[in-house]
Scaffold this motif. Structure first.
Motif, short mmCIF file in Angstrom:
data_model
loop_
_atom_site.label_atom_id
_atom_site.label_comp_id
_atom_site.label_asym_id
_atom_site.label_seq_id
_atom_site.Cartn_x
_atom_site.Cartn_y
_atom_site.Cartn_z
N GLU A 1 38.97 -4.35 -70.20
CA GLU A 1 39.67 -4.55 -69.11
C GLU A 1 39.39 -4.93 -67.56
OE1 GLU A 1 43.31 -2.10 -69.57
OE2 GLU A 1 43.82 -2.19 -67.61
N VAL A 2 38.53 -3.98 -67.34
CA VAL A 2 37.66 -3.99 -66.09
C VAL A 2 36.84 -5.38 -66.08
CG1 VAL A 2 36.08 -2.71 -64.73
CG2 VAL A 2 37.89 -1.50 -65.49
N VAL A 3 36.19 -5.57 -67.01
CA VAL A 3 35.11 -6.84 -67.08
C VAL A 3 36.07 -7.96 -66.73
CG1 VAL A 3 33.66 -8.14 -68.29
CG2 VAL A 3 33.34 -5.44 -68.33
N ALA A 4 37.33 -7.86 -67.40
CA ALA A 4 38.21 -9.09 -67.29
C ALA A 4 38.64 -9.22 -66.13
CB ALA A 4 39.14 -9.28 -68.14
N ASP A 5 39.04 -8.29 -65.23
CA ASP A 5 39.39 -8.08 -64.01
C ASP A 5 38.55 -8.67 -62.97
OD1 ASP A 5 42.02 -5.40 -64.18
OD2 ASP A 5 42.12 -7.66 -64.41
#
Ligand code: GZL
Ligand code: ZN
Length: 305
Positions: free
Chosen positions: A269-273
């Motif tokens: 989720e952090v990488v996608a953000d």
């Protein structure tokens, strides 16, 4: 088909997937296997990722080379579980100059946090404090000889679990007879414990192992020496992998502090953000907690990792 807006200059797979280079430590422990599985599941193609995976066999130089190769492949983002804290400035600067965001998972680095977007991990110091609080409560002012199986030298968990534990036992009569790294592996934990037993034998009252795999190796050595783990030598450990929790239920380990490995979804989720240009928190920890033998018996059947 190719997405017109996808920058086809890089390694981005061109079909809208986010190409992520993941530099894992290696496969040193049961915890690591669970973490790798969690990361592979989270960074799946159906979740929109093309994962380029490298396991560095616990070799810091090999891990830095893997990150350099991700930079050369022009991946969209890099995730690192850094084996050791130091030595990361150069390659993180190279990634930044190449415009490739870096996210740390699990362990962290001593480099400035300007050199990475986020760290999704665990509070290793707090884990050490919880383990030390148990030792202080259990042994208090009874003169107690302790040996320590340290994690990988220079790694954040080894450094911080040592510091947290030491703080928690200040003022007690617990003294450190011996302390040596077992590289977070079962095999080395057994070998180092054999050495401790040859030197100190039954003088040893307590073992603090920075992870369950080393504690399980130490149990083999303790039993081979004709001593009873969990009684002649009490054991406190960290991770709470299934084999460790079973030893806890069996009374061979006295107390275990969790270290949650199934963090892949949050990392993804952090990488996608980050790739989407959304703001992310610099540090996100998963909460850990201790287990007694009784508490472990209640949860072992549905234990997740
Ligand atoms: C902690 C992790 C450590 C585990 C070990 O989050 O980095 O590495 O405690 C693993 O089991 O090898
Ligand atoms: Zn606490």
């Amino acid at each position: 088909g190719a997405n017109a807006s996808t920058d086809d200059g890089g390694a981005s797979s061109g079909d809208g997937l986010i190409t992520v280079g993941f530099a894992q430590t290696g496969s040193e422990s049961g915890w690591r296997s669970a973490n790798t599985e969690s990361m592979r599941e989270a960074f799946s193609e159906e979740n929109g990722f093309d994962l380029v995976f490298n396991a560095a066999d616990n070799d810091p130089a090999a891990q830095i080379s893997a990150v350099r190769s991700f930079i050369n492949q022009e991946v969209d983002a890099i995730v690192i579980a850094p084996i050791v804290e130091d030595g990361w400035d150069d390659v993180l600067q190279e990634a930044q100059e190449a415009g490739i965001p870096v996210v740390l998972e699990d362990r962290t680095v001593s480099s400035s946090d300007d050199l990475y977007e986020a760290w999704v991990g665990l509070d290793f110091r707090h884990e050490g404090v919880m383990a030390g609080e148990w030792a202080a409560e259990t042994f208090g002012d009874t003169p107690t000889n302790m040996v320590v199986l340290e994690g990988t030298t220079g790694s954040a968990p080894a450094n911080d679990r040592a510091a947290g534990f030491a703080e928690a036992i200040e003022g007690t009569a617990i003294t450190v007879l011996d302390s040596q790294t077992g590289n977070f592996t079962r095999a080395d934990g057994k070998t180092v414990m054999e050495g401790f037993l040859q030197k100190h034998g039954s003088d040893i009252d307590l073992l603090y192992a920075h992870n369950d795999d080393m504690a399980l190796g130490a149990i083999d050595a303790i039993e081979a020496a004709g001593l009873v783990p969990g009684e002649d030598i009490q054991i406190v450990s960290i991770d709470a992998v299934r084999d460790g929790m079973q030893a806890l239920v069996d009374g061979k380990i006295n107390y275990i502090v969790t270290c949650f490995p199934l963090i892949g979804d949050l990392v993804a989720e952090v990488v996608a953000d980050v790739v989407a240009g959304n703001p992310v928190e610099k540090v996100q920890f998963f909460e850990d907690r201790p287990y007694t033998q009784e508490e472990a018996a209640e949860v072992i059947d549905e234990w997740q990792y």
